[in-house]
Design a protein around this motif. Structure first.
Motif, mmCIF file in Angstrom:
data_model
loop_
_atom_site.group_PDB
_atom_site.id
_atom_site.type_symbol
_atom_site.label_atom_id
_atom_site.label_comp_id
_atom_site.label_asym_id
_atom_site.label_seq_id
_atom_site.Cartn_x
_atom_site.Cartn_y
_atom_site.Cartn_z
ATOM 1 N N LEU A 126 1.118 1.748 -2.964
ATOM 2 C CA LEU A 126 1.907 3.117 -3.596
ATOM 3 C C LEU A 126 2.663 3.555 -2.364
ATOM 4 O O LEU A 126 3.565 4.238 -2.553
ATOM 5 C CB LEU A 126 0.434 3.887 -3.756
ATOM 6 C CG LEU A 126 0.151 4.047 -5.596
ATOM 7 C CD1 LEU A 126 -0.117 2.826 -5.909
ATOM 8 C CD2 LEU A 126 -0.768 5.228 -5.727
ATOM 9 N N GLN A 127 2.443 3.170 -1.048
ATOM 10 C CA GLN A 127 2.863 3.920 0.076
ATOM 11 C C GLN A 127 4.327 2.956 0.161
ATOM 12 O O GLN A 127 5.434 3.670 0.340
ATOM 13 C CB GLN A 127 2.131 3.501 1.469
ATOM 14 C CG GLN A 127 1.002 4.529 1.457
ATOM 15 C CD GLN A 127 0.213 4.276 2.807
ATOM 16 O OE1 GLN A 127 0.024 2.978 3.365
ATOM 17 N NE2 GLN A 127 -0.253 5.301 3.385
ATOM 18 N N LEU A 128 4.225 1.800 -0.336
ATOM 19 C CA LEU A 128 5.584 0.974 -0.357
ATOM 20 C C LEU A 128 6.421 1.662 -1.551
ATOM 21 O O LEU A 128 7.697 1.660 -1.313
ATOM 22 C CB LEU A 128 5.150 -0.594 -0.655
ATOM 23 C CG LEU A 128 6.513 -1.425 -0.866
ATOM 24 C CD1 LEU A 128 7.168 -1.692 0.295
ATOM 25 C CD2 LEU A 128 6.071 -2.714 -1.531
ATOM 26 N N ALA A 129 5.865 1.820 -2.683
ATOM 27 C CA ALA A 129 6.754 2.705 -3.700
ATOM 28 C C ALA A 129 7.345 3.795 -3.326
ATOM 29 O O ALA A 129 8.359 4.119 -3.662
ATOM 30 C CB ALA A 129 5.846 2.837 -4.891
ATOM 31 N N ARG A 130 6.541 4.465 -2.467
ATOM 32 C CA ARG A 130 7.224 5.752 -2.118
ATOM 33 C C ARG A 130 8.325 5.849 -1.173
ATOM 34 O O ARG A 130 9.440 6.199 -1.267
ATOM 35 C CB ARG A 130 6.156 6.629 -1.402
ATOM 36 C CG ARG A 130 5.123 7.469 -2.436
ATOM 37 C CD ARG A 130 4.018 8.281 -1.611
ATOM 38 N NE ARG A 130 4.663 9.400 -1.238
ATOM 39 C CZ ARG A 130 3.917 10.714 -1.055
ATOM 40 N NH1 ARG A 130 2.544 10.508 -0.598
ATOM 41 N NH2 ARG A 130 4.504 11.664 -0.506
ATOM 42 N N GLN A 131 8.189 4.617 -0.150
ATOM 43 C CA GLN A 131 9.226 4.355 0.725
ATOM 44 C C GLN A 131 10.275 3.692 0.079
ATOM 45 O O GLN A 131 11.633 4.137 0.439
ATOM 46 C CB GLN A 131 8.716 3.463 2.015
ATOM 47 C CG GLN A 131 7.486 3.935 2.741
ATOM 48 C CD GLN A 131 6.738 2.828 3.474
ATOM 49 O OE1 GLN A 131 7.205 1.446 3.238
ATOM 50 N NE2 GLN A 131 5.675 3.204 3.986
ATOM 51 N N GLN A 132 10.153 2.980 -0.818
ATOM 52 C CA GLN A 132 11.351 2.224 -1.586
ATOM 53 C C GLN A 132 11.810 2.736 -2.656
ATOM 54 O O GLN A 132 12.541 2.295 -3.251
ATOM 55 C CB GLN A 132 10.784 0.623 -1.759
ATOM 56 C CG GLN A 132 10.210 -0.261 -0.814
ATOM 57 C CD GLN A 132 11.576 -0.856 0.012
ATOM 58 O OE1 GLN A 132 12.444 -0.660 -0.437
ATOM 59 N NE2 GLN A 132 11.149 -1.157 1.274
ATOM 60 N N LYS A 133 11.127 4.007 -3.195
ATOM 61 C CA LYS A 133 11.461 4.731 -4.171
ATOM 62 C C LYS A 133 11.351 4.114 -5.645
ATOM 63 O O LYS A 133 12.415 3.794 -6.450
ATOM 64 C CB LYS A 133 12.919 5.165 -4.187
ATOM 65 C CG LYS A 133 13.153 6.382 -3.018
ATOM 66 C CD LYS A 133 14.443 6.789 -2.990
ATOM 67 C CE LYS A 133 14.764 8.281 -1.923
ATOM 68 N NZ LYS A 133 13.642 8.278 -1.001
ATOM 69 N N LEU A 134 10.390 2.971 -5.595
ATOM 70 C CA LEU A 134 9.906 2.568 -6.986
ATOM 71 C C LEU A 134 9.147 3.387 -7.641
ATOM 72 O O LEU A 134 8.125 3.983 -7.380
ATOM 73 C CB LEU A 134 9.267 1.231 -6.597
ATOM 74 C CG LEU A 134 9.736 0.129 -5.423
ATOM 75 C CD1 LEU A 134 8.859 -0.774 -4.841
ATOM 76 C CD2 LEU A 134 11.266 -0.300 -5.904
ATOM 77 N N ARG A 135 9.350 3.155 -8.987
ATOM 78 C CA ARG A 135 8.636 3.848 -9.969
ATOM 79 C C ARG A 135 7.199 3.301 -10.215
ATOM 80 O O ARG A 135 7.027 1.937 -10.085
ATOM 81 C CB ARG A 135 9.003 4.172 -11.422
ATOM 82 C CG ARG A 135 8.393 4.936 -12.339
ATOM 83 C CD ARG A 135 9.049 5.086 -13.634
ATOM 84 N NE ARG A 135 8.230 5.743 -14.494
ATOM 85 C CZ ARG A 135 8.013 5.597 -15.880
ATOM 86 N NH1 ARG A 135 8.420 4.390 -16.409
ATOM 87 N NH2 ARG A 135 7.086 6.277 -16.340
ATOM 88 N N VAL A 136 5.896 3.791 -10.077
ATOM 89 C CA VAL A 136 4.804 3.087 -10.425
ATOM 90 C C VAL A 136 4.049 3.861 -11.662
ATOM 91 O O VAL A 136 3.948 5.188 -11.853
ATOM 92 C CB VAL A 136 3.815 3.949 -9.193
ATOM 93 C CG1 VAL A 136 2.388 3.027 -9.312
ATOM 94 C CG2 VAL A 136 4.537 3.425 -8.097
ATOM 95 N N VAL A 137 3.427 3.062 -12.215
ATOM 96 C CA VAL A 137 2.689 3.407 -13.593
ATOM 97 C C VAL A 137 1.285 2.941 -13.734
ATOM 98 O O VAL A 137 1.206 1.712 -13.238
ATOM 99 C CB VAL A 137 3.670 3.131 -14.883
ATOM 100 C CG1 VAL A 137 4.981 3.713 -14.811
ATOM 101 C CG2 VAL A 137 3.898 1.286 -14.892
ATOM 102 N N GLY A 138 0.217 3.764 -14.005
ATOM 103 C CA GLY A 138 -0.787 3.307 -14.329
ATOM 104 C C GLY A 138 -0.990 2.955 -15.781
ATOM 105 O O GLY A 138 -0.388 3.571 -16.630
ATOM 106 N N THR A 139 -1.496 1.888 -16.112
ATOM 107 C CA THR A 139 -1.484 1.374 -17.380
ATOM 108 C C THR A 139 -2.658 1.251 -18.225
ATOM 109 O O THR A 139 -2.811 0.744 -19.237
ATOM 110 C CB THR A 139 -0.893 -0.084 -17.553
ATOM 111 O OG1 THR A 139 -1.726 -1.093 -16.603
ATOM 112 C CG2 THR A 139 0.423 -0.162 -16.682
ATOM 113 N N ASN A 140 -3.861 1.438 -17.490
ATOM 114 C CA ASN A 140 -5.120 1.270 -18.421
ATOM 115 C C ASN A 140 -5.641 2.362 -19.186
ATOM 116 O O ASN A 140 -5.263 3.677 -18.757
ATOM 117 C CB ASN A 140 -6.372 0.891 -17.173
ATOM 118 C CG ASN A 140 -7.375 -0.179 -17.534
ATOM 119 O OD1 ASN A 140 -7.236 -0.328 -18.754
ATOM 120 N ND2 ASN A 140 -7.982 -0.446 -16.758
#
Length: 291
Positions: A126-140
């Protein structure tokens, strides 16, 4: 002082240790051929969906997940989305708020029901996603709904409100009980008549998770994007589970899978681990566990 009689055996022993490789992991194709990380990455980057099947407490798998995410982010240049089994659909607004910096770490962890091993195993993603501006989705699926099904079959979902059903794959959910993973569950839990109904419900609860993760993987991925999804290996091993539901809905999707297994030796892929996935990450049985 070491006796001169021991010096030669000791020297030979040390020489054998020097010559022996002590790899932390090995990669194989599903057919059992050794493969380099760079070769695997070259294939993963072409996919629409990559399912990285982990053993949840395996430190090496979590480290490699981070490497794969970082490298695919660089190669796909803003066209990578991260998906995680570890966050349920009803906390997706919190995931999004944290992802864009609107929610701090303390509040996010207090409200999003993270798994106990979140700080060591998933927080780096999640920290990488914030740094790289990647979208994150919870799927469960929210676990309370999976529990409902485990106790009363998929029909128990009929009692949910429309808002609650929005956190699931669309109903009704089809279950193919002949899939290898579900057949294996029947063997594990027992198939005698006295327990048949209970086992059937447990398999349906697993299918609910698989179907929901597949549905939100598809919903969260735009054309041209690669969605890298992290889930327990059992949800994607044998190209069933999540993969089956993805293919039922969108047969043309280019899907690649990785499975994580433990072996006593790393020289070759054990027979029972072949064909579990497109690529198999093999780690030593005594690899450090995160819990």
């Amino acid at each position: 002082m070491i006796s001169s009689k021991l010096l030669l055996p000791l020297a030979l022993l040390l020489a054998s240790f020097t010559a022996a490789d002590k790899p932390a992991y090995r990669l194989f194709t599903g057919a059992g051929r050794p493969v380099r990380y760079a070769k695997m990455l070259k294939e993963l980057v072409k996919a629409d969906v990559v399912l990285f099947g982990e053993q949840h407490n395996d430190a090496m798998a979590h480290w490699l997940e981070l490497q794969v995410a970082r490298d695919l982010a660089q190669l796909r240049q803003g066209q990578l989305v991260l998906g995680l089994e570890m966050f349920e659909r009803d906390v997706q607004p919190l995931v999004e708020q944290y992802n864009v910096g609107e929610l701090d770490e303390k509040e996010f962890e207090a409200q999003s029901r993270p798994w106990p091993n979140y700080p060591t195993d998933y927080k780096p993603l999640l920290q990488l996603a914030r740094q790289q501006k990647l979208r994150v989705v919870g799927t469960n699926v929210p676990r309370r709904f999976a529990s409902l099904v485990a106790k009363g079959s998929l029909t128990a979902l009929d009692t949910l409100t429309a808002n609650e059903k929005a956190w699931l794959a669309p109903l009704p959910i089809t279950v193919d009980f002949d899939l290898p993973g579900y057949q294996n569950m029947r063997k594990m839990f027992g198939s005698d008549a006295a327990h048949a109904s209970a086992v059937q419900n447990i398999i349906q609860a697993q299918a609910l998770k698989d179907a929901t993760m597949a549905y939100f993987i598809r919903q969260s991925r735009q054309p041209g994007q690669l969605l890298l999804h992290f889930n327990g290996s059992y949800h994607s091993d044998n190209h069933d589970g999540i993969v089956w539901y993805l293919r039922q809905a969108e047969p043309q999707l280019r899907i690649m899978t990785i499975s994580t297994v433990s072996q006593e030796q790393l020289k070759e892929l054990d027979k029972e681990n072949r064909q579990k996935a497109d690529y198999v990450l093999v780690v030593p049985e005594d690899m450090t566990k995160t819990y």
